[in-house]
Design a protein around this motif. Sequence first.
Motif, PDB file in Angstrom:
ATOM      1  N   ASP A  40       0.830  -1.211   0.000  1.00  0.00           N
ATOM      2  CA  ASP A  40       0.000   0.000   0.000  1.00  0.00           C
ATOM      3  C   ASP A  40       0.863   1.258   0.000  1.00  0.00           C
ATOM      4  N   ARG A  41       1.991   1.221   0.691  1.00  0.00           N
ATOM      5  CA  ARG A  41       2.862   2.391   0.782  1.00  0.00           C
ATOM      6  C   ARG A  41       3.620   2.640  -0.520  1.00  0.00           C
ATOM      7  N   ALA A 208       3.372  -3.835  13.503  1.00  0.00           N
ATOM      8  CA  ALA A 208       4.206  -2.639  13.635  1.00  0.00           C
ATOM      9  C   ALA A 208       5.606  -2.997  14.119  1.00  0.00           C
ATOM     10  N   ALA A 209       5.704  -3.978  15.015  1.00  0.00           N
ATOM     11  CA  ALA A 209       7.016  -4.406  15.519  1.00  0.00           C
ATOM     12  C   ALA A 209       7.841  -5.027  14.395  1.00  0.00           C
ATOM     13  N   LEU A 210       7.236  -5.901  13.595  1.00  0.00           N
ATOM     14  CA  LEU A 210       7.953  -6.495  12.472  1.00  0.00           C
ATOM     15  C   LEU A 210       8.435  -5.432  11.501  1.00  0.00           C
ATOM     16  N   HIS A 225       5.401   6.237  11.697  1.00  0.00           N
ATOM     17  CA  HIS A 225       4.721   6.894  12.812  1.00  0.00           C
ATOM     18  C   HIS A 225       3.243   6.513  12.874  1.00  0.00           C
ATOM     19  N   GLU A 226       2.590   6.471  11.726  1.00  0.00           N
ATOM     20  CA  GLU A 226       1.144   6.214  11.717  1.00  0.00           C
ATOM     21  C   GLU A 226       0.818   4.816  12.229  1.00  0.00           C
ATOM     22  N   ILE A 227       1.504   3.800  11.722  1.00  0.00           N
ATOM     23  CA  ILE A 227       1.181   2.443  12.153  1.00  0.00           C
ATOM     24  C   ILE A 227       1.642   2.204  13.590  1.00  0.00           C
TER      25      ILE A 227
END
Length: 322
Positions: A40-41, A208-210, A225-227
């Motif tokens: 998506d990014r 988010a950690a992965l 930052h968002e996730i």
Amino acid sequence: MSQIHYHNQPELREPIVVVAFGGWNDAADSATTAIKFLIDRWLPEKIAEIDAEDFFVFTETRPTIKYADGNQRSITWPANQFFAHTDPDLNRDVILFLGTEPQLKWKTFCTAFLDVCKKFHVSEVVFLGALLADVPHSITVPITGASTDNDVMERLHEMDVNNSRYEGPTGVIGVLHDACHRAHISSATLWAAAPHYLAATPNIKVTAALLTYLNQFLSFGLDLHEIQSEAVRFEEQVTALVAKDPEAREYVRRLEEQIANGVDLDDGDENDDEDLLVDPDHTLNSGPLPSADSLIRDVEELLREQRGNGQSQQSDDEEESE
């Protein structure tokens, strides 16, 4: 008939492949959600896919059907796809692989996967996985890693990623990791531990950690930052829901107490803190804790209700704005 279908064949600069498979290797959809986040990014182009016909039992992993244009139905088959992302700000290009763990002919599947890697002169492969464990949702997500390459392992150690010395049944990630080693392609695995009482809920904190560790490991320079904010909100949401149920609250408190007292993600008695055992098919022995079955059902039901209410509120807001 070739198992590989090529869509485009761009010239890539010593690409890195980042891999996630749905299924046994993907607790709480954490690893595949990380790849979907990157898709998506970056909006990468699809360059290849491995055909599903030889590798799946379709009565177990069924294709899905959906309507297109209101009346035309289409079939979506289990997919194993490669996407290419090029960025002049990165030293190497990136190939994202998003797939479903196959049920048949793993050796043939590995050959097809490696054929694509060789076609695009891949320099490194990083596998993302997630497992269920007796860890509370309130702690920092435990990450373990492995590599047969000493230099890669040193990079992981510099990030405080502990070794995985698990022995036992493995998923397709373990098989492909070994296949890369035999093909002299540098590879590494990053495994995240997800709370087993949130097993069926997409766990954005684990995702988010992965992504955070992957971002550091491969120097992607991503703004996460968002996730990461979503992960904080997710943890707060689950904490608030757990607090409403005395049994759930006590269950999580005792998990936290075990971690505080130095209980590792480990099935053995003599391993040190730097060598952790990771088994995606086994929730770890947490001692005399109450059954989590009701907690799993209650938390997931509350999350579904809250998300449903949030979608309804969003629809109401949209109608009012019109």
